[in-house]
Scaffold this motif. Structure first.
Motif, short mmCIF file in Angstrom:
data_model
loop_
_atom_site.label_atom_id
_atom_site.label_comp_id
_atom_site.label_asym_id
_atom_site.label_seq_id
_atom_site.Cartn_x
_atom_site.Cartn_y
_atom_site.Cartn_z
N ASN A 184 32.69 55.58 42.67
CA ASN A 184 33.07 56.98 42.48
C ASN A 184 32.84 57.73 43.78
O ASN A 184 31.72 58.06 44.12
CB ASN A 184 32.21 57.55 41.35
CG ASN A 184 32.82 58.80 40.79
OD1 ASN A 184 33.86 59.25 41.29
ND2 ASN A 184 32.20 59.36 39.77
N THR A 212 33.09 60.81 46.43
CA THR A 212 33.21 62.26 46.48
C THR A 212 34.23 62.64 47.55
O THR A 212 34.21 62.09 48.64
CB THR A 212 31.85 62.88 46.83
OG1 THR A 212 30.92 62.48 45.85
CG2 THR A 212 31.92 64.40 46.87
N THR A 264 35.22 65.93 49.41
CA THR A 264 35.13 67.35 49.73
C THR A 264 35.41 67.51 51.22
O THR A 264 35.51 66.53 51.95
CB THR A 264 33.74 67.94 49.40
OG1 THR A 264 32.74 67.09 49.94
CG2 THR A 264 33.53 68.07 47.90
N TRP A 295 28.39 57.52 48.67
CA TRP A 295 28.71 58.89 48.26
C TRP A 295 30.11 59.27 48.73
O TRP A 295 30.94 59.72 47.96
CB TRP A 295 27.65 59.84 48.82
CG TRP A 295 27.93 61.29 48.70
CD1 TRP A 295 28.18 61.98 47.54
CD2 TRP A 295 28.00 62.26 49.74
NE1 TRP A 295 28.38 63.31 47.82
CE2 TRP A 295 28.27 63.51 49.16
CE3 TRP A 295 27.83 62.19 51.14
CZ2 TRP A 295 28.39 64.69 49.92
CZ3 TRP A 295 27.94 63.34 51.88
CH2 TRP A 295 28.22 64.57 51.28
N LYS A 296 30.36 59.02 50.02
CA LYS A 296 31.67 59.35 50.57
C LYS A 296 32.12 58.24 51.50
O LYS A 296 31.30 57.64 52.20
CB LYS A 296 31.60 60.62 51.43
CG LYS A 296 31.72 61.92 50.68
CD LYS A 296 31.80 63.08 51.68
CE LYS A 296 31.85 64.41 50.96
NZ LYS A 296 31.98 65.55 51.87
N THR A 313 24.41 58.64 49.02
CA THR A 313 24.05 59.89 48.34
C THR A 313 22.90 60.61 49.05
O THR A 313 22.79 61.83 48.95
CB THR A 313 23.65 59.61 46.88
OG1 THR A 313 22.78 58.48 46.88
CG2 THR A 313 24.85 59.32 46.02
N ASN A 371 23.92 63.46 51.19
CA ASN A 371 24.58 64.60 50.57
C ASN A 371 23.78 65.88 50.77
O ASN A 371 22.77 66.10 50.12
CB ASN A 371 24.76 64.32 49.07
CG ASN A 371 25.49 65.46 48.38
OD1 ASN A 371 25.80 66.47 49.00
ND2 ASN A 371 25.77 65.27 47.10
#
Lengths: 323, 435
Positions: free
Chosen positions: A2, A4, A6, B320-321, B352, B355
Motif C-alpha cells: 500500500n 502513499t 502525496t 511508505w512511498k 513509514t 513519514n
C-alpha cells in the motif's frame, strides 16, 4: 503493498509548532524565575492561573470550533504565560483568569485560531484588563514584599515603578545595575532585563525569531530617548527608559509574535521602528507612564499591510528595478 | 560556511546508503515499456507498429520542435503500442518491446574517433539523434539548449546532485569521470564557452579526488567544490552559486552567458559522439530505508521499476512511498509498474519511519518558508491566496517563479503541503491568463 501518494517534498524537517512553543517557554523561564524570586510564590500562582485558564479556554474552543485538540500545539500555554508576565504579582487571580479567557476566546479563536489573529492575544488581554480594572494593573510592589497567597493584597504597600519617576526631569533612585537585574517594582516578567536578554539570545540562537524586530524596536527607543532626552544626563535617561518598564519584554517576546508581526525582512525592521516610535510617543505624551502594550497592538494591525509593501526583491530583478 | 545562492535547506543527505558501492548492471528485462514522452515538450510519434522487429538503439519515435527521438533499449518484437502509465502519473503512448535477448545492435549512428574535427552543427545534430535530454531529471532537449545562439562565457557541468539519497552522478564520476570530461569538451566544442566549470558539492569526496587527478592537466576546466546545500543543483541556483549572476524569471541561463549541463548528460554526449550510442540506458540509484540492498545500477530505459527494485533486493514490509527521483522533488508512485525513463536518476523507497507528514495543521506565520526560498518568494502568502483562489494576488506574488524545490514545505513547522498548493495556484494563474 500500500503505497502513499502525496506531493513532494517527501521528507520534512524536524521543525514543529510544538517545538517552537517549547523554545519560547524555555526562553521565558529566566524571566519567570526572576519574577518569582522578586515577588514571591504569588507570582508563580498568577502564572499558573493564567496558563490554566488559557489552556482550558483553548480546549473548549478546540472541541467546539475545530473539533480537535488544539491545546497540544502549546500556543495557548504560551499565551497564558506571556499574559501573566505582563501583570503585577498582586493582580487578583480572577482578573488574571478573565484576561486569559478573553485572549484565547475573543482575540484568538474568534479570529480563526492559531496564526490568524490580528492582535497579540496576551497584550490585547492586558489592554482589556487595563481598561476595566486599571488599579489592579498598576499595583506594583517592591521586590521582597511578602504577599498573601490567597488573601487580599489590597493593603500591600504599592510602589511606583521607576518609570513613574521618569515623568520628572530627575532620574530614579535605583542604580542602573539594580534596574538591569530587575530588582525593582514592576510586572512579574518585565523587570529583569538580564533574564529577558538571555531568553532573547536563546530564541535567536534557535532561529525561532530573527533579531530584526527586537533590535529595531530597542534601537528606536534608544535613539529617540537619547535625542529627545528629558533628563539631565541623556545617556542615563536612555538607559533608564530601556530598563524601566516593558520595552525589553515587549520587544523580545511580544512584538516578535509570529501571527501578529510581519515576515519580510524589511517589514520586520519597519515594524520594530514603528513599535519604538509609538512607545516613546505614548510615554512622553500619554496619560500612562507606559506605552509598550498599545504601541505593539497598533503595529499588530499593520503587520499584513507592511508585508504587502515590503516584498523581497524578485529573484533576477535588478536591485531597485522591476523584472 | 557561507552558501552562494539564496535560501535553501540542508537535510541529512543519506547518501551513505548507496554511495561508494560498485556499479552493477541489472538483469536484462524481458519486456520494456518505452514512453514516447521522456522529455519536456510534445510527445514523439511512434515510428514502429505492433509486430515490427526492432534492434537495440533503433529510433522508434521522433517529432519536431522540443521533441527528442526515442530509441529501443533492447532488441526484439514490438508487442503493443498503447497508453501506459508514465512515472509522472499520466497515461502516455508507449511502445512495448518483448526482448529477444539477441542484443542485435542498430548501427545507424556511427562512432567518431576523431571527434575534435566535428563542427558545432554536427555535434548538435548527433546530440539530437541520440535522444539526449537533461539527465539530471529536467529532461529538456539537450540539442535545443546547446543550439541557443548566445555568447557563453561559462559552461557549467553540474555534478551537484543536491537531492538527498541520490548517488547516480556520484557513481558515474567515480567510475567514468574520463568519459564525462570528454563529454564536457564535446559540448564546449559546440557552444564555444570562454571557460568551463565542473561544479560539485563537497559531500562527494571520492568523486572529487578522482576529478582532481583527471583535471590536473586541463587548464580550461575548473573544478568548483561547493558547500552542500539544496537546491544548489537547480540551474538558476547553480549559475548564481558559480558566477553570482541572477537569471531573470522566464529567461534562459544563456542570457547571463551561462549554460548548464548535468554530468550524466555530458556522459551521454560522449557516448553518442565517440561511441555512436543513443540513450538507451542510464545509472539509477535504488535507495531508501525501505529497499533491502540499496545500490547503483545500469538500467535500460523502459525497464519497469519493479525489476529495478528487485535487483536491489526488493521492498521491505514497512514501505511508505516509492518515489521516482529524489525526496525533495521526486514523484510518488501509486505502484511500481511505471518504467525507468531517461530522466530517472533514482528510485527512492521510503519507509513509514520517514513519514514526516502531519495534516490538519495551520500556518503560524513563522516566516521560515520565506527565509529558505531560493527565489525570494513569500510561500505563506502564496498559500493564503491559492486557498482564496485570488489569481491577481498570486500573480503579484510571482507564483509562476516558484521552482517547486520544496524547501518551504520541508522547513514548515506546520508541515503544510505548500508545493501541492502552489501547483494548484500556478494552474489558476495560467487558466486566468488564458481567459
Amino acid at each position: 503493498m500500500n503505497l502513499t501518494v502525496t506531493s513532494s517534498p517527501h521528507i520534512r524537517s524536524n521543525n514543529s509548532t510544538k517545538k517552537i512553543m517549547r523554545d519560547v517557554v524555555i526562553a521565558l523561564l529566566p524571566a519567570l524565575a526572576a519574577g518569582v524570586i522578586y515577588y514571591g510564590l504569588r507570582a508563580l500562582l498568577v502564572v499558573v492561573v493564567c496558563m490554566a485558564a488559557a489552556i482550558a479556554s483553548e480546549w473548549i474552543c478546540g472541541m467546539m470550533i475545530y473539533k480537535r485538540n488544539t491545546v497540544s500545539d502549546g500556543s495557548a500555554g504560551v499565551t497564558g504565560l506571556l499574559l501573566a508576565l505582563t501583570l503585577p504579582a498582586t493582580v487578583p487571580y480572577w482578573a488574571a483568569a478573565i484576561g486569559s479567557v478573553f485572549a484565547i476566546i475573543v482575540i484568538k479563536a474568534l479570529c480563526g485560531g492559531l496564526g490568524k489573529n490580528t492582535f497579540n492575544p496576551a497584550l490585547a488581554a492586558r489592554a482589556f484588563l487595563m481598561l476595566l480594572w486599571p488599579s489592579y494593573l498598576v499595583r506594583y510592589v517592591a521586590p521582597g514584599t511578602s504577599l498573601s497567597l490567597f488573601g487580599s493584597n489590597v493593603d500591600a504597600v504599592a510602589s511606583a515603578t521607576p518609570l513613574h519617576h521618569m515623568q520628572m526631569p530627575a532620574l530614579p533612585e535605583e542604580s542602573l545595575l539594580t534596574m538591569f537585574l530587575g530588582n525593582i517594582g514592576g510586572t512579574i516578567g518585565e523587570t529583569c532585563t538580564l533574564a529577558l536578554l538571555l531568553g532573547g539570545a536563546y530564541l535567536v540562537y534557535r532561529k525561532v525569531i530573527s533579531i530584526r524586530i527586537p533590535a529595531a524596536y530597542v534601537g528606536t527607543v534608544a535613539v529617540l530617548t537619547l535625542v529627545f532626552s528629558k533628563g539631565e544626563d541623556p545617556v542615563a535617561w536612555m538607559l533608564y527608559s530601556l530598563l524601566g518598564g516593558g520595552v525589553m519584554l515587549g520587544a523580545i517576546f511580544m512584538a516578535t509574535d509570529y501571527a501578529t508581526s510581519p515576515v519580510t525582512p524589511n517589514g520586520q525592521l519597519i515594524y520594530g521602528i514603528g513599535c519604538g516610535v509609538l512607545t516613546v510617543l505614548f510615554r512622553y505624551f500619554g496619560l500612562f507612564p507606559e506605552g509598550v502594550t498599545y504601541a505593539i497592538l497598533i503595529m499588530n494591525a499593520a503587520a499584513w499591510i507592511i508585508d504587502a509593501h515590503t516584498a523581497p526583491r524578485r529573484f533576477g530583478a535588478k536591485k531597485g528595478g522591476k523584472a | 560556511m557561507k552558501h552562494l545562492f539564496y535560501g535553501g535547506v540542508h537535510p541529512a543527505d543519506k547518501k551513505a546508503l548507496s554511495a561508494g558501492l560498485a556499479l552493477k548492471k541489472i538483469e536484462e528485462p524481458k519486456q520494456v515499456i518505452i514512453p514516447m514522452s521522456q522529455h519536456i515538450g510534445a510527445s514523439a510519434t511512434p515510428l514502429v507498429a505492433v509486430g515490427d522487429v526492432v534492434k537495440k538503439g533503433q529510433k522508434i519515435g521522433d517529432g519536431e520542435g522540443l521533441c527528442v527521438p526515442v530509441h529501443a533499449s533492447v532488441s526484439g518484437k514490438v508487442v503493443a503500442v498503447e497508453p501506459r502509465r508514465h512515472p509522472n502519473g499520466k497515461m502516455v503512448t508507449s511502445i512495448i518491446i518483448e526482448n529477444d535477448f539477441q542484443n542485435t545492435l542498430d548501427t545507424t549512428m556511427i562512432p567518431h574517433e576523431e571527434a575534435a574535427s566535428l563542427s558545432r552543427e554536427e555535434i548538435i545534430a548527433i546530440i539530437r539523434e541520440a535522444g539526449i535530454v537533461g539527465m539530471g531529471g529536467a529532461t529538456f532537449s539537450t540539442s535545443v539548449k546547446a543550439a541557443v545562439d548566445a555568447k557563453i562565457d561559462t559552461l557549467i557541468a553540474n555534478a551537484c546532485e543536491c537531492e538527498p539519497y541520490i548517488t547516480a552522478d556520484d557513481t558515474l564520476l567515480r567510475t567514468n569521470a574520463k568519459q564525462v570530461i570528454s563529454g564536457i569538451k564535446l559540448i564546449a566544442q559546440a557552444v564555444k564557452p570562454d571557460h568551463m566549470v565542473l561544479a560539485i558539492e563537497d559531500n562527494k569526496k571520492e568523486a572529487i579526488a578522482e576529478l582532481k587527478k583527471l583535471l590536473a592537466n586541463e587548464e580550461n576546466i575548473e573544478l568548483r567544490e561547493l558547500p552542500t546545500r539544496y537546491p544548489q543543483g537547480g540551474e538558476r541556483q547553480l549559475v548564481q552559486a558559480v558566477t553570482g549572476r541572477e537569471i531573470v524569471p522566464g529567461q534562459l541561463p544563456s542570457t547571463v552567458g551561462c549554460m548548464v549541463f548535468n554530468v550524466a548528460t555530458c556522459d551521454a554526449v560522449y557516448k553518442a559522439v565517440c561511441l555512436g550510442k543513443p540513450v538507451t540506458e542510464r545509472i539509477v540509484t535504488v535507495t531508501g530505508e525501505a529497499v533491502k540492498n540499496p545500490g547503483n545500477f545500469i538500467v535500460p530505459t523502459g525497464t519497469p521499476m519493479e525489476e529495478v527494485i528487485g535487483a536491489a533486493g526488493g521492498l521491505t514490509e514497512d514501505v511508505w512511498k516509492v518515489i521516482s527521483g529524489g525526496p525533495m522533488m521526486g514523484l510518488a508512485q501509486p505502484d511500481i509498474c511505471a518504467p525507468v525513463i531517461k530522466g530517472t536518476n533514482a528510485i527512492l523507497c521510503l519507509s513509514t519511519a520517514q513519514n514526516g507528514e502531519n495534516p490538519n495543521q495551520t500556518c503560524i506565520r513563522c516566516g521560515k518558508c520565506l527565509t529558505v526560498c531560493p527565489t525570494h518568494l513569500q510561500p505563506l502568502y502564496m498559500n493564503v491566496y491559492t486557498k482564496k483562489k485570488d489569481v491577481e494576488a498570486l500573480e503579484q506574488y510571482h507564483i509562476l517563479d516558484c521552482i517547486e524545490c520544496g524547501c518551504c514545505a520541508y522547513e514548515c513547522p506546520a508541515k503544510l503541503p505548500l508545493v501541492e498548493q502552489f501547483r494548484i495556484g500556478k494552474q489558476l494563474v495560467r487558466e486566468g491568463k488564458k481567459s
